[in-house]
Design an enzyme around this catalytic site. Structure first.
Site, PDB file in Angstrom:
ATOM      1  N   LYS A  88      42.177  44.915  42.511  1.00 32.34           N
ATOM      2  CA  LYS A  88      42.233  45.748  41.203  1.00 32.34           C
ATOM      3  C   LYS A  88      40.842  46.439  41.356  1.00 32.34           C
ATOM      4  CE  LYS A  88      45.690  43.782  39.556  1.00 32.34           C
ATOM      5  NZ  LYS A  88      46.013  42.628  38.751  1.00 32.34           N
TER       6      LYS A  88
HETATM    7  C1  LIG Z   1      46.950  41.585  38.166  1.00 32.24           C
HETATM    8  C2  LIG Z   1      47.715  41.629  37.136  1.00 32.24           C
HETATM    9  C3  LIG Z   1      47.725  40.628  36.019  1.00 32.24           C
HETATM   10  C4  LIG Z   1      47.239  39.250  36.493  1.00 32.24           C
HETATM   11  O1  LIG Z   1      45.797  39.401  37.034  1.00 32.24           O
HETATM   12  P1  LIG Z   1      45.277  37.993  37.706  1.00 32.24           P
HETATM   13  O2  LIG Z   1      43.553  38.203  37.466  1.00 32.24           O
HETATM   14  O3  LIG Z   1      45.552  37.858  39.018  1.00 32.24           O
HETATM   15  O4  LIG Z   1      45.536  36.811  36.786  1.00 32.24           O
HETATM   16  C5  LIG Z   1      48.118  40.783  34.788  1.00 32.24           C
HETATM   17  N1  LIG Z   1      48.692  42.038  34.480  1.00 32.24           N
HETATM   18  C6  LIG Z   1      48.706  42.886  35.285  1.00 32.24           C
HETATM   19  C7  LIG Z   1      49.414  44.073  35.020  1.00 32.24           C
HETATM   20  C8  LIG Z   1      48.199  42.827  36.659  1.00 32.24           C
HETATM   21  O5  LIG Z   1      48.326  44.003  37.340  1.00 32.24           O
END
Ligand SMILES: *Cc1c(COP(=O)(O)O)cnc(C)c1O
Length: 387
Positions: free
Chosen positions: A188
């Site tokens: 991210k």
């Molecule tokens: C990555 C992601 C999540 C979950 O994130 P984590 O921190 O891995 O639990 C939820 N929603 C979206 C759209 C994502 O891309």
């Protein structure tokens, strides 16, 4: 392999983590509130609750908004499964709203139509989770207007979108939502290894999420059923979880926040270069709405010829280009099919799935790497159309 995304860790990030390792607190120390403050200030929210993942943040957000048995949550089918699973954790039902074919975000028009039908059927959702796919904000003003008309809560799943702006203001200021959630997974925009955060302007929601983050236990005498037995005393007043973020993670998060503007600058630069390089190819990028600025978590292209999708994808992977596909529509997952969802249920999301490819994009990507991606993609399209 050029990956589709990866973290950027510098000497300052490492130093920030080492400093915590040498300190008194590895968890429940000062680094977590410091990170929460840094995010609040940046995104313009009043309160923040750092947790061990965005998945946990989504769960806490649903609980704080009172989602439970007999309730329904709606979200986009084009998202990671966590955006929908949070409802199931609360024993609520899930339904989906199809996406806009141009932006791949939840269609506000489809939402409006579905709400009108649901009102007649007496089946309005309690929560709508708006997912800012690839870092591009949804049509929040319209979705917020519908929430006023039909009476539902809004969670923004901004897992892709820290640093994005909408109508000139940062995603996360919650002016069109109850709670906004960020993810700090390494692919991210910024990372804490694993981690997430829920931000809100409502103190009651923040307090509820803080309580449930740590077992439902309070040390606040005002919240107890009777005066504390002594200085050691705490009370469990709800069933919570251990969703805490460590200080090690939070220190990395604060350090990464200092780098956010640099990350965004490079991501936007790479995205603009892709726009330019790919303009003449038989594909199109997702449409960008005019009053928002994406954080460019992902650069997705839609192939004109869906029949060549697998071949182009495999050609790229075969030539060391780590392309990916975000996302397999959630309603097509076997677990969701057991709940009665079926292929054909959300045609725009399914059409996207048949032609979308996420190209590599991350702040440390070099211009040469990007050029290599473009060259192989061009070759792939030539090769696959020739066959
Ligand atoms: C990555 C992601 C999540 C979950 O994130 P984590 O921190 O891995 O639990 C939820 N929603 C979206 C759209 C994502 O891309």
């Amino acid at each position: 392999m050029i990956p589709y995304g990866r973290q950027s860790i510098c000497a300052e990030d490492i130093e920030a983590v080492v400093e915590v390792l040498r300190s008194d607190f590895l968890t429940q120390g000062p680094a977590v509130p410091a990170f929460e403050k840094a995010v609040c200030e940046r995104v313009g929210a009043d309160f923040a609750v750092a947790v061990n993942s965005a998945t946990s943040a989504l769960h806490l957000a649903c609980l704080a908004l009172g989602l439970g048995e007999g309730d329904t949550l709606w979200t986009s089918p084009l998202t990671f499964v966590a955006s929908a699973n949070c409802a199931l954790y609360c024993n609520a039902r899930v339904d989906f709203v199809d996406v806009d074919s141009q932006t791949a975000n939840m269609s506000a028009e489809a939402l409006e139509r579905k709400l009108a039908e649901a009102k007649i059927a007496g089946a309005l959702p309690k929560i709508v989770v708006a997912v800012h796919l690839c870092g591009q904000p949804c049509d929040m003003e319209k979705i917020h207007g519908l929430s006023q008309q039909y009476g539902f809560h809004i969670i923004e799943d901004a897992s892709h979108a820290i640093g994005a702006t909408y109508q000139g203001l940062p995603v996360g200021d919650c002016r069109y939502s109850d709670i906004t959630v960020f993810s700090f997974h390494p692919v991210k925009i910024i990372t804490t290894g694993e981690g997430g955060m829920a931000v809100t302007n409502r103190k009651d929601l923040a307090d509820r999420m803080l309580l449930l983050r740590s077992h439902g236990i309070t040390r606040d005498a005002d919240k107890m059923t009777h005066a504390p037995d002594g200085p050691w005393y705490y009370q469990q007043i709800a069933l919570g979880y251990n969703y805490r973020m460590t200080d090690i993670q939070a220190a990395l998060g604060s350090s990464q926040m200092h780098r956010l503007d640099g990350f965004l600058l490079r991501r936007r630069e790479l995205a603009a270069r892709y726009d330019q390089y790919l303009a003449s190819l038989p594909l199109k990028p997702l449409k960008q709405i005019s009053d928002a600025l994406s954080s460019w978590h992902l650069y997705v292209v839609l192939l004109d010829n869906a029949d060549s999708h697998s071949a182009v994808f495999n050609f790229l992977r075969g030539h060391e280009i780590g392309v990916n596909l975000h996302y397999i529509p959630v309603h097509l997952q076997p677990y969701y099919q057991t709940m009665g969802f079926f292929a054909g249920g959300f045609p725009q999301a399914e059409a996207y799935y048949r032609c979308a490819i996420s190209l590599p994009l991350y702040p440390d990507m070099s211009d040469a790497d990007q050029q290599a991606v473009v060259n192989v993609l061009r070759e792939a399209l030539d090769d696959c159309h020739a066959n």
